[in-house]
Design a protein around this motif. Structure first.
Motif, PDB file in Angstrom:
ATOM      1  N   GLY A  84     -34.153  36.315  61.335  1.00  0.00           N
ATOM      2  CA  GLY A  84     -32.817  36.880  61.474  1.00  0.00           C
ATOM      3  C   GLY A  84     -31.934  35.999  62.334  1.00  0.00           C
ATOM      4  N   PRO A  85     -30.728  36.464  62.670  1.00  0.00           N
ATOM      5  CA  PRO A  85     -29.778  35.646  63.425  1.00  0.00           C
ATOM      6  C   PRO A  85     -30.318  35.092  64.735  1.00  0.00           C
ATOM      7  CG  PRO A  85     -28.680  37.573  62.524  1.00  0.00           C
ATOM      8  CD  PRO A  85     -30.143  37.749  62.251  1.00  0.00           C
ATOM      9  N   ALA A  86     -31.030  35.920  65.526  1.00  0.00           N
ATOM     10  CA  ALA A  86     -31.539  35.454  66.822  1.00  0.00           C
ATOM     11  C   ALA A  86     -32.586  34.356  66.650  1.00  0.00           C
ATOM     12  CB  ALA A  86     -32.138  36.619  67.601  1.00  0.00           C
ATOM     13  N   THR A  87     -33.466  34.528  65.666  1.00  0.00           N
ATOM     14  CA  THR A  87     -34.504  33.524  65.415  1.00  0.00           C
ATOM     15  C   THR A  87     -33.895  32.236  64.893  1.00  0.00           C
ATOM     16  OG1 THR A  87     -36.186  35.210  64.995  1.00  0.00           O
ATOM     17  CG2 THR A  87     -36.603  33.017  64.095  1.00  0.00           C
ATOM     18  N   LEU A  88     -32.920  32.354  63.997  1.00  0.00           N
ATOM     19  CA  LEU A  88     -32.263  31.155  63.472  1.00  0.00           C
ATOM     20  C   LEU A  88     -31.519  30.409  64.572  1.00  0.00           C
ATOM     21  CD1 LEU A  88     -30.851  32.483  60.063  1.00  0.00           C
ATOM     22  CD2 LEU A  88     -32.815  30.983  60.413  1.00  0.00           C
ATOM     23  N   ARG A  89     -30.875  31.157  65.469  1.00  0.00           N
ATOM     24  CA  ARG A  89     -30.177  30.511  66.595  1.00  0.00           C
ATOM     25  C   ARG A  89     -31.173  29.754  67.462  1.00  0.00           C
ATOM     26  NH1 ARG A  89     -27.122  35.300  66.852  1.00  0.00           N
ATOM     27  NH2 ARG A  89     -28.440  36.114  68.528  1.00  0.00           N
ATOM     28  N   ALA A  90     -32.327  30.371  67.724  1.00  0.00           N
ATOM     29  CA  ALA A  90     -33.348  29.720  68.543  1.00  0.00           C
ATOM     30  C   ALA A  90     -33.874  28.447  67.893  1.00  0.00           C
ATOM     31  CB  ALA A  90     -34.508  30.685  68.806  1.00  0.00           C
ATOM     32  N   MET A  91     -33.863  28.424  66.554  1.00  0.00           N
ATOM     33  CA  MET A  91     -34.312  27.238  65.829  1.00  0.00           C
ATOM     34  C   MET A  91     -33.205  26.208  65.668  1.00  0.00           C
ATOM     35  SD  MET A  91     -36.561  28.842  62.722  1.00  0.00           S
ATOM     36  CE  MET A  91     -38.038  29.809  63.011  1.00  0.00           C
ATOM     37  N   ILE A 137     -30.029  15.480  76.712  1.00  0.00           N
ATOM     38  CA  ILE A 137     -30.472  16.095  75.452  1.00  0.00           C
ATOM     39  C   ILE A 137     -29.836  15.383  74.261  1.00  0.00           C
ATOM     40  CG2 ILE A 137     -30.416  18.221  74.088  1.00  0.00           C
ATOM     41  CD1 ILE A 137     -30.383  19.673  76.923  1.00  0.00           C
ATOM     42  N   LEU A 138     -28.544  15.107  74.359  1.00  0.00           N
ATOM     43  CA  LEU A 138     -27.846  14.419  73.269  1.00  0.00           C
ATOM     44  C   LEU A 138     -28.303  12.965  73.153  1.00  0.00           C
ATOM     45  CD1 LEU A 138     -24.236  15.839  73.779  1.00  0.00           C
ATOM     46  CD2 LEU A 138     -25.963  16.576  72.127  1.00  0.00           C
ATOM     47  N   ASN A 139     -28.605  12.338  74.278  1.00  0.00           N
ATOM     48  CA  ASN A 139     -29.125  10.962  74.242  1.00  0.00           C
ATOM     49  C   ASN A 139     -30.466  10.916  73.515  1.00  0.00           C
ATOM     50  OD1 ASN A 139     -26.923  10.060  75.686  1.00  0.00           O
ATOM     51  ND2 ASN A 139     -27.957  10.061  77.664  1.00  0.00           N
ATOM     52  N   ARG A 140     -31.268  11.947  73.707  1.00  0.00           N
ATOM     53  CA  ARG A 140     -32.544  12.008  72.995  1.00  0.00           C
ATOM     54  C   ARG A 140     -32.337  12.168  71.488  1.00  0.00           C
ATOM     55  NH1 ARG A 140     -37.042  15.415  76.530  1.00  0.00           N
ATOM     56  NH2 ARG A 140     -36.825  14.208  78.458  1.00  0.00           N
ATOM     57  N   VAL A 141     -31.343  12.956  71.112  1.00  0.00           N
ATOM     58  CA  VAL A 141     -31.053  13.133  69.682  1.00  0.00           C
ATOM     59  C   VAL A 141     -30.769  11.788  69.025  1.00  0.00           C
ATOM     60  CG1 VAL A 141     -29.418  14.130  68.019  1.00  0.00           C
ATOM     61  CG2 VAL A 141     -30.219  15.511  69.943  1.00  0.00           C
ATOM     62  N   GLU A 142     -30.082  10.907  69.751  1.00  0.00           N
ATOM     63  CA  GLU A 142     -29.716   9.593  69.220  1.00  0.00           C
ATOM     64  C   GLU A 142     -30.815   8.546  69.386  1.00  0.00           C
ATOM     65  OE1 GLU A 142     -26.972   9.140  67.512  1.00  0.00           O
ATOM     66  OE2 GLU A 142     -26.427  11.241  67.867  1.00  0.00           O
ATOM     67  N   ASP A 148     -34.215  14.118  65.806  1.00  0.00           N
ATOM     68  CA  ASP A 148     -32.799  13.786  65.625  1.00  0.00           C
ATOM     69  C   ASP A 148     -31.885  15.006  65.540  1.00  0.00           C
ATOM     70  OD1 ASP A 148     -33.560  14.748  63.179  1.00  0.00           O
ATOM     71  OD2 ASP A 148     -33.049  12.931  62.049  1.00  0.00           O
ATOM     72  N   THR A 149     -32.320  16.128  66.085  1.00  0.00           N
ATOM     73  CA  THR A 149     -31.475  17.320  66.169  1.00  0.00           C
ATOM     74  C   THR A 149     -31.608  17.932  67.556  1.00  0.00           C
ATOM     75  OG1 THR A 149     -33.220  18.838  65.425  1.00  0.00           O
ATOM     76  CG2 THR A 149     -31.817  17.843  63.712  1.00  0.00           C
ATOM     77  N   ILE A 150     -30.604  18.696  67.965  1.00  0.00           N
ATOM     78  CA  ILE A 150     -30.666  19.357  69.267  1.00  0.00           C
ATOM     79  C   ILE A 150     -31.847  20.316  69.319  1.00  0.00           C
ATOM     80  CG2 ILE A 150     -29.492  21.022  70.771  1.00  0.00           C
ATOM     81  CD1 ILE A 150     -26.851  19.711  70.005  1.00  0.00           C
ATOM     82  N   ALA A 151     -32.049  21.074  68.259  1.00  0.00           N
ATOM     83  CA  ALA A 151     -33.166  22.018  68.228  1.00  0.00           C
ATOM     84  C   ALA A 151     -34.501  21.282  68.272  1.00  0.00           C
ATOM     85  CB  ALA A 151     -33.083  22.892  66.985  1.00  0.00           C
ATOM     86  N   GLY A 152     -34.587  20.173  67.557  1.00  0.00           N
ATOM     87  CA  GLY A 152     -35.819  19.393  67.557  1.00  0.00           C
ATOM     88  C   GLY A 152     -36.161  18.885  68.938  1.00  0.00           C
TER      89      GLY A 152
END
Length: 223
Positions: A84-91, A137-142, A148-152
Motif C-alpha cells: 500500500g501507500p506506506a510500504t511503497l513510500r518506504a521503498m 546520500i545523493l553523492n552515493r546515488v551518483e 543508483d536510487t535514493i531508496a536503494g
C-alpha cells in the motif's frame, strides 16, 4: 411515475460509481495476484536489498508477498503483505495514484524518504550538517559503488543505523524537509563525501580509516 423512474436510475448510477471507485482504489494497491510495472519495481527493490530471490517478472506471487511481509516487519510497517501507500513510500516507489514527480527529477516518494533519513540520522545537528547528510546520500546515488536510487542507498543492508533501529519511522523534523530540498538543489556542505560518522558513538574501525574531508557538528564527513 417517470420522475420516480428517473430518481431510481440516478440512484443506481451513483451507487455503481461509488462501487467502481472502491474497486479502483483496491486495484491501485499491489497485492497477491497483481501484475504490472509497479510489481516489477517492488521486486527489483526487494531483490536489490536481499529480501527477495525470485524472478523480476511483474507477477505478485507467493514469494513476492513473503518478501514484502519481511520488508514490512524489518521497517516497522503493518506486515500484511500488501504494498500500500506506506510500504511503497518506504521503498521509494511512486504509487500509480500519486501526483507525479518533483521538478528535481526525483519523485515525491524519493524526496520524502530523503527527508525522513536526514531527520533520523541528523536529529539535533546544525542545519548545515543536516544538508550535508542529505548530500552524502545523493553523492552515493551518483557513485558507481552504491545503488543508483535514493531508496536503494537508504535501504542498502547495514548502511544506516536509522533503518535498523526504526528511527526512520519517527516524525520528520521540518528542518529536515528543507534540508532535503537544499541538498536536491545542489548544496553540498560535505564537500563531496560519501561517508559520515559520529566519532563519539561509532565502534566501527573501518570507517575511522576513511580520509576525513571536514567536520560539521558531531559528524565527520569522509571520502
Amino acid at each position: 411515475m417517470r420522475m420516480i423512474t428517473f430518481f431510481i436510475a440516478a440512484f443506481i448510477l451513483i451507487g455503481l460509481s461509488v462501487y467502481n471507485h472502491k474497486i479502483d482504489a483496491a486495484d491501485a494497491l499491489s497485492k497477491y495476484g497483481s501484475r504490472g510495472n509497479e510489481v516489477r519495481q517492488i521486486q527489483q527493490r526487494l531483490k536489490q536489498w536481499g529480501y527477495y530471490s525470485g524472478s523480476v517478472d511483474g507477477i505478485y506471487g507467493v514469494q513476492t508477498k513473503k518478501a514484502v511481509i519481511y520488508f514490512q516487519k524489518k521497517n516497522g510497517l503493518t506486515a500484511d503483505g500488501i504494498a500500500g501507500p506506506a510500504t511503497l513510500r518506504a521503498m521509494g516507489i511512486s504509487s500509480s495514484t500519486s501526483n507525479g514527480s518533483a521538478g528535481s527529477g526525483y519523485s515525491d516518494s524519493d524526496i520524502n524518504l530523503l527527508a525522513r533519513l536526514i531527520s533520523a540520522e541528523s536529529r539535533g545537528e546544525v542545519y548545515e550538517g543536516q544538508v550535508a547528510v542529505g548530500a552524502v546520500i545523493l553523492n552515493r546515488v551518483e557513485h558507481p559503488s552504491f545503488p543508483d536510487t535514493i531508496a536503494g542507498v537508504a535501504y542498502q543492508p547495514g548502511a544506516f543505523t536509522a533503518i535498523t533501529d526504526g528511527q526512520i519511522n519517527q516524525p520528520v523534523a521540518e528542518s529536515s524537509k528543507r534540508a532535503a530540498k537544499d541538498a536536491l538543489n545542489g548544496w553540498d556542505p560535505s564537500g563531496g563525501a560519501i561517508y559520515y560518522y559520529n566519532p563519539d558513538k561509532t565502534s566501527n574501525k573501518w570507517i575511522r580509516t576513511r580520509p576525513v574531508i571536514k567536520r560539521i557538528g558531531s559528524h565527520l564527513f569522509c571520502k
